[in-house]
Design a protein around this motif. Structure first.
Motif, PDB file in Angstrom:
ATOM      1  N   ALA A 132       0.903  -1.234   0.219  1.00  0.00           N
ATOM      2  CA  ALA A 132       0.093   0.048  -0.071  1.00  0.00           C
ATOM      3  C   ALA A 132       0.769   1.226  -0.165  1.00  0.00           C
ATOM      4  CB  ALA A 132      -0.982   0.018   1.147  1.00  0.00           C
ATOM      5  N   GLY A 133       2.158   1.156   0.822  1.00  0.00           N
ATOM      6  CA  GLY A 133       2.926   2.151   0.690  1.00  0.00           C
ATOM      7  C   GLY A 133       3.391   2.691  -0.466  1.00  0.00           C
ATOM      8  N   SER A 134       3.850   1.335  -1.194  1.00  0.00           N
ATOM      9  CA  SER A 134       4.434   1.601  -2.533  1.00  0.00           C
ATOM     10  C   SER A 134       3.171   2.235  -3.812  1.00  0.00           C
ATOM     11  CB  SER A 134       4.902   0.528  -3.202  1.00  0.00           C
ATOM     12  OG  SER A 134       4.107  -0.421  -3.464  1.00  0.00           O
ATOM     13  N   LEU A 135       2.129   2.106  -3.405  1.00  0.00           N
ATOM     14  CA  LEU A 135       1.094   2.728  -4.281  1.00  0.00           C
ATOM     15  C   LEU A 135       1.198   4.271  -4.147  1.00  0.00           C
ATOM     16  CD1 LEU A 135      -2.129   0.390  -3.159  1.00  0.00           C
ATOM     17  CD2 LEU A 135      -0.474   0.434  -5.535  1.00  0.00           C
ATOM     18  N   TYR A 136       1.682   4.655  -3.209  1.00  0.00           N
ATOM     19  CA  TYR A 136       1.816   6.283  -2.927  1.00  0.00           C
ATOM     20  C   TYR A 136       2.711   6.844  -4.010  1.00  0.00           C
ATOM     21  CZ  TYR A 136      -0.672   6.502   1.528  1.00  0.00           C
ATOM     22  OH  TYR A 136      -1.757   6.366   2.576  1.00  0.00           O
ATOM     23  N   ARG A 137       3.779   5.860  -4.294  1.00  0.00           N
ATOM     24  CA  ARG A 137       4.877   6.429  -5.060  1.00  0.00           C
ATOM     25  C   ARG A 137       4.667   6.258  -6.688  1.00  0.00           C
ATOM     26  NH1 ARG A 137       6.646   4.312  -0.420  1.00  0.00           N
ATOM     27  NH2 ARG A 137       7.268   2.273  -1.532  1.00  0.00           N
ATOM     28  N   LEU A 138       3.430   5.809  -6.849  1.00  0.00           N
ATOM     29  CA  LEU A 138       3.431   5.539  -8.583  1.00  0.00           C
ATOM     30  C   LEU A 138       3.448   6.693  -9.197  1.00  0.00           C
ATOM     31  CD1 LEU A 138       0.094   3.269  -8.503  1.00  0.00           C
ATOM     32  CD2 LEU A 138       2.524   2.427  -8.998  1.00  0.00           C
ATOM     33  N   PRO A 139       4.056   6.522 -10.370  1.00  0.00           N
ATOM     34  CA  PRO A 139       4.195   8.075 -11.244  1.00  0.00           C
ATOM     35  C   PRO A 139       2.630   8.324 -11.770  1.00  0.00           C
ATOM     36  CG  PRO A 139       4.906   6.081 -12.418  1.00  0.00           C
ATOM     37  CD  PRO A 139       4.832   5.701 -10.972  1.00  0.00           C
ATOM     38  N   ASP A 140       2.359   9.597 -11.907  1.00  0.00           N
ATOM     39  CA  ASP A 140       1.174  10.173 -12.502  1.00  0.00           C
ATOM     40  C   ASP A 140       0.872   9.433 -13.844  1.00  0.00           C
ATOM     41  OD1 ASP A 140       0.860  11.660 -10.218  1.00  0.00           O
ATOM     42  OD2 ASP A 140       1.506  13.340 -11.156  1.00  0.00           O
ATOM     43  N   SER A 141       1.892   9.185 -14.458  1.00  0.00           N
ATOM     44  CA  SER A 141       1.427   8.420 -15.936  1.00  0.00           C
ATOM     45  C   SER A 141       1.112   6.868 -15.783  1.00  0.00           C
ATOM     46  CB  SER A 141       2.841   8.336 -16.611  1.00  0.00           C
ATOM     47  OG  SER A 141       3.773   7.683 -15.863  1.00  0.00           O
ATOM     48  N   ASP A 142       1.139   6.273 -14.408  1.00  0.00           N
ATOM     49  CA  ASP A 142       0.881   4.909 -14.325  1.00  0.00           C
ATOM     50  C   ASP A 142      -0.838   4.850 -14.530  1.00  0.00           C
ATOM     51  OD1 ASP A 142      -0.205   2.371 -12.829  1.00  0.00           O
ATOM     52  OD2 ASP A 142       2.124   2.181 -12.397  1.00  0.00           O
ATOM     53  N   PRO A 143      -1.633   3.881 -15.192  1.00  0.00           N
ATOM     54  CA  PRO A 143      -2.842   3.837 -15.483  1.00  0.00           C
ATOM     55  C   PRO A 143      -3.715   3.502 -14.034  1.00  0.00           C
ATOM     56  CG  PRO A 143      -1.606   1.843 -16.665  1.00  0.00           C
ATOM     57  CD  PRO A 143      -0.412   2.805 -16.037  1.00  0.00           C
ATOM     58  N   ARG A 144      -2.821   2.819 -13.112  1.00  0.00           N
ATOM     59  CA  ARG A 144      -3.464   2.616 -11.867  1.00  0.00           C
ATOM     60  C   ARG A 144      -3.793   3.622 -11.064  1.00  0.00           C
ATOM     61  NH1 ARG A 144       0.653  -1.634  -9.776  1.00  0.00           N
ATOM     62  NH2 ARG A 144       1.952   0.160 -10.783  1.00  0.00           N
ATOM     63  N   LYS A 145      -3.040   4.917 -11.331  1.00  0.00           N
ATOM     64  CA  LYS A 145      -3.182   5.820 -10.423  1.00  0.00           C
ATOM     65  C   LYS A 145      -4.439   6.285 -10.037  1.00  0.00           C
ATOM     66  CE  LYS A 145      -0.601   9.146  -8.365  1.00  0.00           C
ATOM     67  NZ  LYS A 145       0.613   9.266  -7.647  1.00  0.00           N
ATOM     68  N   PRO A 146      -5.041   6.664 -10.684  1.00  0.00           N
ATOM     69  CA  PRO A 146      -6.729   7.063 -10.397  1.00  0.00           C
ATOM     70  C   PRO A 146      -7.208   5.843  -9.306  1.00  0.00           C
ATOM     71  CG  PRO A 146      -6.563   7.247 -12.813  1.00  0.00           C
ATOM     72  CD  PRO A 146      -5.292   6.544 -12.258  1.00  0.00           C
ATOM     73  N   MET A 147      -7.313   4.792  -9.557  1.00  0.00           N
ATOM     74  CA  MET A 147      -7.734   3.584  -8.581  1.00  0.00           C
ATOM     75  C   MET A 147      -7.101   3.747  -7.314  1.00  0.00           C
ATOM     76  SD  MET A 147     -10.473   2.686  -9.684  1.00  0.00           S
ATOM     77  CE  MET A 147     -10.937   1.324  -8.873  1.00  0.00           C
ATOM     78  N   VAL A 148      -5.712   4.004  -7.345  1.00  0.00           N
ATOM     79  CA  VAL A 148      -5.078   4.025  -6.155  1.00  0.00           C
ATOM     80  C   VAL A 148      -5.341   5.383  -5.332  1.00  0.00           C
ATOM     81  CG1 VAL A 148      -2.548   4.616  -5.035  1.00  0.00           C
ATOM     82  CG2 VAL A 148      -2.923   2.843  -6.941  1.00  0.00           C
ATOM     83  N   MET A 149      -5.554   6.503  -6.337  1.00  0.00           N
ATOM     84  CA  MET A 149      -6.229   7.518  -5.191  1.00  0.00           C
ATOM     85  C   MET A 149      -7.435   7.319  -4.699  1.00  0.00           C
ATOM     86  SD  MET A 149      -3.372   9.519  -5.636  1.00  0.00           S
ATOM     87  CE  MET A 149      -3.978  10.907  -4.929  1.00  0.00           C
ATOM     88  N   ALA A 150      -8.257   6.595  -5.424  1.00  0.00           N
ATOM     89  CA  ALA A 150      -9.721   6.180  -4.899  1.00  0.00           C
ATOM     90  C   ALA A 150      -9.494   5.495  -3.652  1.00  0.00           C
ATOM     91  CB  ALA A 150     -10.575   5.494  -6.051  1.00  0.00           C
ATOM     92  N   TYR A 151      -8.739   4.249  -3.791  1.00  0.00           N
ATOM     93  CA  TYR A 151      -8.510   3.327  -2.685  1.00  0.00           C
ATOM     94  C   TYR A 151      -7.820   4.127  -1.481  1.00  0.00           C
ATOM     95  CZ  TYR A 151      -6.193  -0.536  -0.404  1.00  0.00           C
ATOM     96  OH  TYR A 151      -5.749  -1.463   0.596  1.00  0.00           O
ATOM     97  N   LEU A 152      -6.925   5.084  -1.613  1.00  0.00           N
ATOM     98  CA  LEU A 152      -6.539   5.585  -0.379  1.00  0.00           C
ATOM     99  C   LEU A 152      -7.440   6.807  -0.115  1.00  0.00           C
ATOM    100  CD1 LEU A 152      -2.885   6.291  -1.719  1.00  0.00           C
ATOM    101  CD2 LEU A 152      -3.630   4.588  -0.173  1.00  0.00           C
ATOM    102  N   TRP A 153      -8.217   7.455  -0.813  1.00  0.00           N
ATOM    103  CA  TRP A 153      -9.206   8.168  -0.162  1.00  0.00           C
ATOM    104  C   TRP A 153     -10.529   7.526   0.546  1.00  0.00           C
ATOM    105  CZ3 TRP A 153     -13.872   9.549  -3.119  1.00  0.00           C
ATOM    106  CH2 TRP A 153     -15.010  10.454  -2.482  1.00  0.00           C
ATOM    107  N   LEU A 154     -10.955   6.365  -0.166  1.00  0.00           N
ATOM    108  CA  LEU A 154     -11.807   5.558   0.641  1.00  0.00           C
ATOM    109  C   LEU A 154     -11.493   4.995   2.055  1.00  0.00           C
ATOM    110  CD1 LEU A 154     -13.197   3.644  -2.539  1.00  0.00           C
ATOM    111  CD2 LEU A 154     -14.272   5.290  -1.162  1.00  0.00           C
ATOM    112  N   GLY A 155      -9.963   4.771   1.978  1.00  0.00           N
ATOM    113  CA  GLY A 155      -9.412   4.209   3.304  1.00  0.00           C
ATOM    114  C   GLY A 155      -9.709   5.338   4.374  1.00  0.00           C
ATOM    115  N   GLY A 156      -9.368   6.608   3.698  1.00  0.00           N
ATOM    116  CA  GLY A 156      -9.318   7.818   4.820  1.00  0.00           C
ATOM    117  C   GLY A 156     -10.946   7.954   5.361  1.00  0.00           C
ATOM    118  N   LEU A 157     -11.943   8.026   4.369  1.00  0.00           N
ATOM    119  CA  LEU A 157     -13.123   8.044   4.561  1.00  0.00           C
ATOM    120  C   LEU A 157     -13.660   6.864   5.701  1.00  0.00           C
ATOM    121  CD1 LEU A 157     -14.956   9.082   1.331  1.00  0.00           C
ATOM    122  CD2 LEU A 157     -14.757  10.563   3.165  1.00  0.00           C
TER     123      LEU A 157
END
Length: 195
Positions: free
Chosen positions: A159-184
């Protein structure tokens, strides 16, 4: 309150959301409903009580995300445990699917009932019961997205390595959603904890 839930009187919670957040949450909840699938409503003239005793599937889902939402009860190490898991699934999965569907529908309906201010922001206020529905759906969304991102149960480092994905990685939007949902989810749990 922006971005996190806060407790409200009566055991509920509230969170400020903007139009984009509302749209993302609604879209994810609808996608979860599609993944879980429609419920088996009794056919016209069919005894609704008989539907309560209908047997569900005995095999785990092939889709890894569904398998994570509907896991094996006893593992699959030996034949005896597999048979017990199949039996357990047959009598519980339909109810579990219905509960997950009901939770997701509450999320969609509470979001649809929001009225945004002129700036596009809204405050979502949930009752204690709605908080439990939201918690279930937030958890299901994180499990589903985590499975798609191949985050394992033991994979805190992943999960920590997900923070370091480059913006060009196609998984980035889903990672951001995953982390945001975790905060909620985390702040909603905190609001429901007794003092």
């Amino acid at each position: 309150m922006a971005g996190h839930f806060e407790a409200t009187p009566g055991g509920g919670a509230a969170v400020a959301l903007d139009e984009v957040e509302i749209a993302i949450l609604r879209s994810l909840a609808v996608q979860l409903l599609e993944l879980i699938g429609p419920g088996d409503e009794p056919a016209e003239g069919e005894d609704p009580l008989a539907a309560l005793f209908a047997e569900g599937p005995s095999e785990p889902p092939a889709d890894p995300a569904l398998a994570r939402l509907f896991p094996e009860a006893y593992g699959d190490e030996d034949g005896e445990l597999r048979a017990a898991s199949a039996e357990f699934r047959r009598f519980t999965e339909n109810d579990l699917r219905a509960r997950k569907r009901d939770d997701a529908l509450v999320v969609v309906r509470t979001l649809d009932a929001l009225t945004t201010a002129g700036n596009g922001d809204a405050v979502l206020e949930l009752t204690a019961d709605e908080c439990r529905n939201w918690l279930g759906t937030l958890n299901d969304l994180r499990l589903t997205i985590g499975t798609r991102l191949e985050v394992s149960e033991e994979g805190e480092g992943e999960a920590g390595s997900l923070y370091r994905l480059p913006d060009s990685d196609p998984r980035k939007p889903m990672v951001m959603a995953y982390l945001w949902l975790g905060g909620l989810q985390e702040t909603l749990v905190e609001t429901l904890m007794p003092d």
